[in-house]
Design a protein around this motif. Structure first.
Motif, PDB file in Angstrom:
ATOM      1  N   HIS A   3       0.843  -1.205   0.000  1.00  0.00           N
ATOM      2  CA  HIS A   3       0.000   0.000   0.000  1.00  0.00           C
ATOM      3  C   HIS A   3       0.883   1.262   0.000  1.00  0.00           C
ATOM      4  O   HIS A   3       0.616   2.212  -0.736  1.00  0.00           O
ATOM      5  CB  HIS A   3      -0.938  -0.004   1.206  1.00  0.00           C
ATOM      6  CG  HIS A   3      -1.701   1.258   1.376  1.00  0.00           C
ATOM      7  ND1 HIS A   3      -2.768   1.595   0.585  1.00  0.00           N
ATOM      8  CD2 HIS A   3      -1.524   2.290   2.234  1.00  0.00           C
ATOM      9  CE1 HIS A   3      -3.230   2.780   0.946  1.00  0.00           C
ATOM     10  NE2 HIS A   3      -2.491   3.224   1.945  1.00  0.00           N
ATOM     11  N   GLU A   4       1.922   1.270   0.812  1.00  0.00           N
ATOM     12  CA  GLU A   4       2.840   2.419   0.865  1.00  0.00           C
ATOM     13  C   GLU A   4       3.536   2.619  -0.479  1.00  0.00           C
ATOM     14  O   GLU A   4       3.716   3.750  -0.923  1.00  0.00           O
ATOM     15  CB  GLU A   4       3.888   2.220   1.968  1.00  0.00           C
ATOM     16  CG  GLU A   4       3.334   2.356   3.370  1.00  0.00           C
ATOM     17  CD  GLU A   4       2.817   3.753   3.649  1.00  0.00           C
ATOM     18  OE1 GLU A   4       3.610   4.707   3.605  1.00  0.00           O
ATOM     19  OE2 GLU A   4       1.601   3.875   3.904  1.00  0.00           O
ATOM     20  N   HIS A   5       3.889   1.516  -1.116  1.00  0.00           N
ATOM     21  CA  HIS A   5       4.544   1.605  -2.428  1.00  0.00           C
ATOM     22  C   HIS A   5       3.599   2.241  -3.454  1.00  0.00           C
ATOM     23  O   HIS A   5       4.004   3.149  -4.200  1.00  0.00           O
ATOM     24  CB  HIS A   5       4.986   0.217  -2.887  1.00  0.00           C
ATOM     25  CG  HIS A   5       5.655   0.200  -4.219  1.00  0.00           C
ATOM     26  ND1 HIS A   5       6.889   0.762  -4.441  1.00  0.00           N
ATOM     27  CD2 HIS A   5       5.248  -0.295  -5.409  1.00  0.00           C
ATOM     28  CE1 HIS A   5       7.213   0.618  -5.714  1.00  0.00           C
ATOM     29  NE2 HIS A   5       6.232  -0.021  -6.324  1.00  0.00           N
ATOM     30  N   VAL A   6       2.365   1.803  -3.480  1.00  0.00           N
ATOM     31  CA  VAL A   6       1.377   2.373  -4.401  1.00  0.00           C
ATOM     32  C   VAL A   6       1.151   3.847  -4.076  1.00  0.00           C
ATOM     33  O   VAL A   6       1.100   4.696  -4.967  1.00  0.00           O
ATOM     34  CB  VAL A   6       0.038   1.585  -4.344  1.00  0.00           C
ATOM     35  CG1 VAL A   6      -1.075   2.321  -5.064  1.00  0.00           C
ATOM     36  CG2 VAL A   6       0.228   0.191  -4.920  1.00  0.00           C
ATOM     37  N   ARG A   7       1.051   4.181  -2.791  1.00  0.00           N
ATOM     38  CA  ARG A   7       0.869   5.575  -2.371  1.00  0.00           C
ATOM     39  C   ARG A   7       2.044   6.432  -2.824  1.00  0.00           C
ATOM     40  O   ARG A   7       1.862   7.543  -3.331  1.00  0.00           O
ATOM     41  CB  ARG A   7       0.695   5.661  -0.855  1.00  0.00           C
ATOM     42  CG  ARG A   7       0.347   7.061  -0.348  1.00  0.00           C
ATOM     43  CD  ARG A   7       0.176   7.103   1.161  1.00  0.00           C
ATOM     44  NE  ARG A   7       1.335   6.655   1.878  1.00  0.00           N
ATOM     45  CZ  ARG A   7       2.409   7.407   2.141  1.00  0.00           C
ATOM     46  NH1 ARG A   7       2.460   8.645   1.721  1.00  0.00           N
ATOM     47  NH2 ARG A   7       3.431   6.917   2.803  1.00  0.00           N
ATOM     48  N   ASP A   8       3.269   5.908  -2.690  1.00  0.00           N
ATOM     49  CA  ASP A   8       4.459   6.646  -3.135  1.00  0.00           C
ATOM     50  C   ASP A   8       4.428   6.896  -4.641  1.00  0.00           C
ATOM     51  O   ASP A   8       4.783   7.982  -5.107  1.00  0.00           O
ATOM     52  CB  ASP A   8       5.738   5.888  -2.765  1.00  0.00           C
ATOM     53  CG  ASP A   8       6.032   5.914  -1.268  1.00  0.00           C
ATOM     54  OD1 ASP A   8       5.400   6.715  -0.546  1.00  0.00           O
ATOM     55  OD2 ASP A   8       6.892   5.118  -0.825  1.00  0.00           O
ATOM     56  N   ILE A   9       3.999   5.884  -5.405  1.00  0.00           N
ATOM     57  CA  ILE A   9       3.910   6.037  -6.865  1.00  0.00           C
ATOM     58  C   ILE A   9       2.897   7.127  -7.215  1.00  0.00           C
ATOM     59  O   ILE A   9       3.159   7.991  -8.049  1.00  0.00           O
ATOM     60  CB  ILE A   9       3.540   4.697  -7.532  1.00  0.00           C
ATOM     61  CG1 ILE A   9       4.721   3.728  -7.440  1.00  0.00           C
ATOM     62  CG2 ILE A   9       3.119   4.900  -8.984  1.00  0.00           C
ATOM     63  CD1 ILE A   9       4.387   2.311  -7.860  1.00  0.00           C
ATOM     64  N   VAL A  10       1.735   7.084  -6.569  1.00  0.00           N
ATOM     65  CA  VAL A  10       0.691   8.076  -6.826  1.00  0.00           C
ATOM     66  C   VAL A  10       1.177   9.468  -6.435  1.00  0.00           C
ATOM     67  O   VAL A  10       0.986  10.438  -7.177  1.00  0.00           O
ATOM     68  CB  VAL A  10      -0.623   7.707  -6.096  1.00  0.00           C
ATOM     69  CG1 VAL A  10      -1.623   8.849  -6.158  1.00  0.00           C
ATOM     70  CG2 VAL A  10      -1.217   6.438  -6.689  1.00  0.00           C
ATOM     71  N   GLU A  11       1.816   9.586  -5.270  1.00  0.00           N
ATOM     72  CA  GLU A  11       2.341  10.883  -4.836  1.00  0.00           C
ATOM     73  C   GLU A  11       3.372  11.418  -5.829  1.00  0.00           C
ATOM     74  O   GLU A  11       3.385  12.610  -6.130  1.00  0.00           O
ATOM     75  CB  GLU A  11       2.957  10.780  -3.439  1.00  0.00           C
ATOM     76  CG  GLU A  11       1.944  10.728  -2.332  1.00  0.00           C
ATOM     77  CD  GLU A  11       2.592  10.603  -0.956  1.00  0.00           C
ATOM     78  OE1 GLU A  11       3.838  10.471  -0.855  1.00  0.00           O
ATOM     79  OE2 GLU A  11       1.841  10.621   0.034  1.00  0.00           O
TER      80      GLU A  11
END
Length: 186
Positions: free
Chosen positions: A77-85
């Motif tokens: 989830h953090e990885h996906v959030r980082d990509i989106v950010e």
């Protein structure tokens, strides 16, 4: 096994393994409160499911597996959030860069003058032919009222009437640009 005995064994398990499980989760999550939440959730899940588990289930290994899976889910989830950010940050930078480049390339004087000229052209086109011709001789060819009167076979008062008529219509159509109108035509 009775409820009291089950609770006693769970409390013993909790006391013996809680800190170890939190440390394990922390090594991957790097956030103490999240590691504590994951561990508490894993213990709660085990408590709810323990009656449905096979009798030979090794409770610490089972809870460890839950914590491992929750850590993986959290990190994904953090990885996906980082990509989106990062995509949002890139888009914001692109938008800002585009706005700066657009403003730098924009010449307000040129835009303003072109817009006024378009209104003037439309207004002159809508005027009666003789009024338009007299106005053009006065403002674009810089002829005096007397010269225009001679060329048009009319009186100076007639020229003044046509110029006044054209200026009145231009004032109406250029009301939002009156300062520029005064500068350009009067």
């Amino acid at each position: 096994m009775d409820s009291a005995n089950k609770l006693r064994l769970f409390n013993l398990l909790y006391t013996d393994y809680r800190e170890r499980f939190i440390r394990f989760a922390y090594t991957y999550i790097h956030d103490t409160s999240v590691a504590e939440d994951i561990t508490a959730d894993a213990f709660a899940y085990y408590w709810e499911k323990q009656d449905a588990l096979p009798p030979d289930t090794h409770a610490p290994a089972y809870i460890f597996g839950i914590i491992r899976n929750k850590c993986l889910t959290y990190l994904q989830h953090e990885h996906v959030r980082d990509i989106v950010e990062e995509k949002l940050r890139s888009h914001a930078e692109w938008k800002l860069r585009t706005q700066v480049e657009t403003l730098e390339a924009c010449d307000p004087e040129e835009l303003f003058t072109a817009e006024i000229q378009a209104i003037v052209d439309r207004t002159l086109t809508a005027l009666p032919k003789q009024t338009r011709r007299i106005f053009i001789m006065s403002r674009y060819r810089n002829l005096s009222y007397h010269e225009i009167a001679e060329r048009s076979d009319m009186t100076v008062k007639g020229v003044e009437f046509h110029i006044s008529k054209a200026l009145k219509q231009l004032r109406i159509n250029l009301k939002d640009y009156l300062p520029a109108f005064l500068y350009l035509f009067i």
